[in-house]
Design an enzyme around this catalytic site. Structure first.
Site, PDB file in Angstrom:
ATOM      1  N   TYR A 105      45.993  41.421  38.367  1.00  0.00           N
ATOM      2  CA  TYR A 105      44.575  41.754  38.519  1.00  0.00           C
ATOM      3  C   TYR A 105      44.414  43.229  38.218  1.00  0.00           C
ATOM      4  O   TYR A 105      45.136  44.060  38.769  1.00  0.00           O
ATOM      5  CB  TYR A 105      44.130  41.448  39.950  1.00  0.00           C
ATOM      6  CG  TYR A 105      42.704  41.806  40.263  1.00  0.00           C
ATOM      7  CD1 TYR A 105      41.653  41.028  39.787  1.00  0.00           C
ATOM      8  CD2 TYR A 105      42.391  42.912  41.046  1.00  0.00           C
ATOM      9  CE1 TYR A 105      40.331  41.346  40.083  1.00  0.00           C
ATOM     10  CE2 TYR A 105      41.076  43.246  41.350  1.00  0.00           C
ATOM     11  CZ  TYR A 105      40.061  42.453  40.860  1.00  0.00           C
ATOM     12  OH  TYR A 105      38.754  42.770  41.158  1.00  0.00           O
TER      13      TYR A 105
ATOM     14  N   ASP B  55      49.633  49.463  35.213  1.00  0.00           N
ATOM     15  CA  ASP B  55      48.580  49.547  36.222  1.00  0.00           C
ATOM     16  C   ASP B  55      49.261  49.805  37.567  1.00  0.00           C
ATOM     17  O   ASP B  55      49.780  48.895  38.208  1.00  0.00           O
ATOM     18  CB  ASP B  55      47.768  48.243  36.255  1.00  0.00           C
ATOM     19  CG  ASP B  55      46.659  48.298  37.290  1.00  0.00           C
ATOM     20  OD1 ASP B  55      46.630  49.269  38.083  1.00  0.00           O
ATOM     21  OD2 ASP B  55      45.836  47.363  37.324  1.00  0.00           O
TER      22      ASP B  55
ATOM     23  N   LYS C  60      43.804  54.101  44.903  1.00  0.00           N
ATOM     24  CA  LYS C  60      44.279  53.911  46.284  1.00  0.00           C
ATOM     25  C   LYS C  60      44.902  55.168  46.908  1.00  0.00           C
ATOM     26  O   LYS C  60      44.173  56.032  47.377  1.00  0.00           O
ATOM     27  CB  LYS C  60      45.236  52.726  46.341  1.00  0.00           C
ATOM     28  CG  LYS C  60      44.523  51.428  45.847  1.00  0.00           C
ATOM     29  CD  LYS C  60      45.214  50.168  46.277  1.00  0.00           C
ATOM     30  CE  LYS C  60      44.671  48.931  45.591  1.00  0.00           C
ATOM     31  NZ  LYS C  60      43.652  48.207  46.296  1.00  0.00           N
TER      32      LYS C  60
HETATM   33  N1  HOZ Z   1      40.720  43.391  45.143  1.00  0.00           N
HETATM   34  C1  HOZ Z   1      41.236  44.105  46.270  1.00  0.00           C
HETATM   35  C2  HOZ Z   1      42.485  43.501  46.759  1.00  0.00           C
HETATM   36  N2  HOZ Z   1      43.500  43.277  45.794  1.00  0.00           N
HETATM   37  C3  HOZ Z   1      40.206  44.316  47.360  1.00  0.00           C
HETATM   38  C4  HOZ Z   1      39.807  43.142  48.117  1.00  0.00           C
HETATM   39  C5  HOZ Z   1      38.679  43.465  49.118  1.00  0.00           C
HETATM   40  O1  HOZ Z   1      38.441  44.605  49.449  1.00  0.00           O
HETATM   41  O2  HOZ Z   1      38.038  42.505  49.530  1.00  0.00           O
END
Ligand code: HOZ
Length: 427
Positions: free
Chosen positions: A144, A239, A267
């Site tokens: 992702y 990434d 992050k």
């Molecule tokens: N996409 C993030 C986790 N891999 C954030 C998920 C969230 O904050 O709901």
């Protein structure tokens, strides 16, 4: 555990925010429960709106490597508040953070700050296309890279959690140039590059996949990506939004000894404030506006509050022994959870790289997205809810990673293992 205040807040939230949340996974749909609304946190502990206390293994989805409200981070934020919160103009702080990143990650010779991981990957891809003059991009199933249109193909994280193939609103033509291959399959990769390599602008990969649970790279996988992209002139983008400064100070590229052309970060470099960054080879980065023609901009980019929180965080994690201590605690947790599952006769497969971990409810091994999807999601759901009731706060999805911070101590981890042992026997 009483959660009436959280329930009430979620009820109100659903009337004014789609799904009641500002990011899908946290709605807890996959685990059939309602989200816990957070009131405050300190160290590795997080407290909900009803006053319940949990040991936090989400860590805001990765940034909180020092735990919550670390004194150095908080005091740096207090100091900058005396100067202002946003100027939309350069400051000393963005130069300082850029220098820290460049020193830590040798493949990064220049870096541009943005506001989120999504923005970082989206911009890195535009840059790769602009630099190479090619359109196609290649990613891996279950990885992702944020929610930019071209990247919502066979994606992990919320897309995997909700079990959806992609997203309405992404025109077919926007993903027509995106190829997606199985993670950890160097043979398929080699074949694809030999066929389409001269049209591929970039290959983007999570060097440790943290959005399909945690899946580590098999020996030779990342090496193959590097070798083959060198041959075709496609840029290799790591990434490292999740792994940067997490699995090692220099990120996964330092851990595995691979040099990508571009890297995306987020992050940890914002110390808990919204941030992203992309950087890499000078000759490529010089194509970014205003130095070059590839356009990318942002009102809040290089925001002083995020910069100062990031600087303070990076200083703390350079303390001698920081990563060794984190490794030891993480190994202890992984062993304890595995023993608890074995004792209860529950098949689980645990993968871990430093303080990032995934525990799959399947006998494994899990080396790619299709294997991750063999997990017993119903069992995960019961595990998640029972652990929450015992005061252990995990990501509400089988397809997310668990994060350990320097604020977790052995007592917190023992408490977690005890809770898992009690829960596992009832699964
Ligand atoms: N996409 C993030 C986790 N891999 C954030 C998920 C969230 O904050 O709901």
């Amino acid at each position: 555990m009483k959660r009436s205040r959280s329930r009430q807040l979620f009820h109100n939230a659903q009337k004014c925010i789609p799904g009641g949340v500002n990011s899908p996974v946290r709605a807890c749909k996959a685990v059939g429960s309602d989200p816990v609304f957070i009131d405050r946190a300190i160290g590795c502990l997080i407290f909900d709106a009803d006053g319940n206390r949990y040991i936090d293994y989400v860590g805001s989805w990765g940034p909180m490597i020092l735990g919550h409200r670390h004194s150095a981070v908080i005091s740096s934020i207090r100091t900058i508040l005396e100067r202002g919160t946003s100027f939309g103009a350069p400051t000393d702080l963005e130069v300082e953070l850029a220098e820290q990143i460049i020193e830590a990650v040798p493949s990064i010779e220049m870096v541009r700050m943005v506001n989120s991981g999504t923005e970082a990957t989206m911009s890195a891809i535009r840059l790769a296309r602009g630099f190479t003059g090619r359109d196609k991009i290649l990613k891996f199933d279950g990885c992702y890279h944020g929610h930019a249109d071209a990247l919502l193909v066979e994606a992990g994280s919320g897309v995997a959690t909700l079990g959806i193939p992609g997203s309405p609103g992404v025109p077919q033509s926007f993903v027509a140039h995106t190829l997606s291959l199985p993670y950890n399959d160097p043979q398929r990769f080699r074949e694809t590059l030999r066929q389409h390599g001269d049209q591929i602008a970039c290959v983007i990969v999570e060097p440790v996949a943290g959005n399909m649970g945690l899946v580590s790279p098999q020996p030779g996988f990342l090496e193959t990506l590097r070798e083959e992209t060198h041959k075709t002139g496609s840029l290799l983008i790591f990434d490292e939004v999740m792994t940067g400064f997490r699995v090692a100070y220099g990120g996964a590229q330092a851990l595995y000894g691979i040099t990508p052309d571009l890297t995306t970060l987020g992050k940890i470099i914002g110390g808990g404030m919204p941030v992203g960054a992309y950087g890499g080879r000078r000759d490529i980065m010089e194509h970014i506006a205003p130095q070059g023609p590839v356009y990318q901009a942002g009102t809040l980019s290089g925001n002083p509050v995020a910069m100062t929180a990031g600087i303070a965080t990076l200083k703390e994690i350079q303390n001698p022994g920081f990563y060794d201590a984190l490794e030891e605690k993480s190994r202890y947790l992984a062993q304890g959870l595995k023993q608890a599952a074995d004792a209860a006769g529950i098949p689980v497969y645990i993968d871990r790289v430093g303080s990032m971990m995934g525990m799959f409810f399947t006998k494994g091994p899990v080396t790619c997205f299709s294997e991750a999807k063999t997990s017993d999601l119903d069992r995960f759901k019961h595990y998640y809810n029972a652990m929450l009731d015992k005061g252990i706060y995990l990501a509400p999805s089988q397809f997310e990673a668990l994060f350990i911070s320097s604020a977790h101590n052995i007592e917190h981890i023992d408490e977690t293992i005890r809770a898992a042992a009690e829960v596992m026997v009832k699964l």
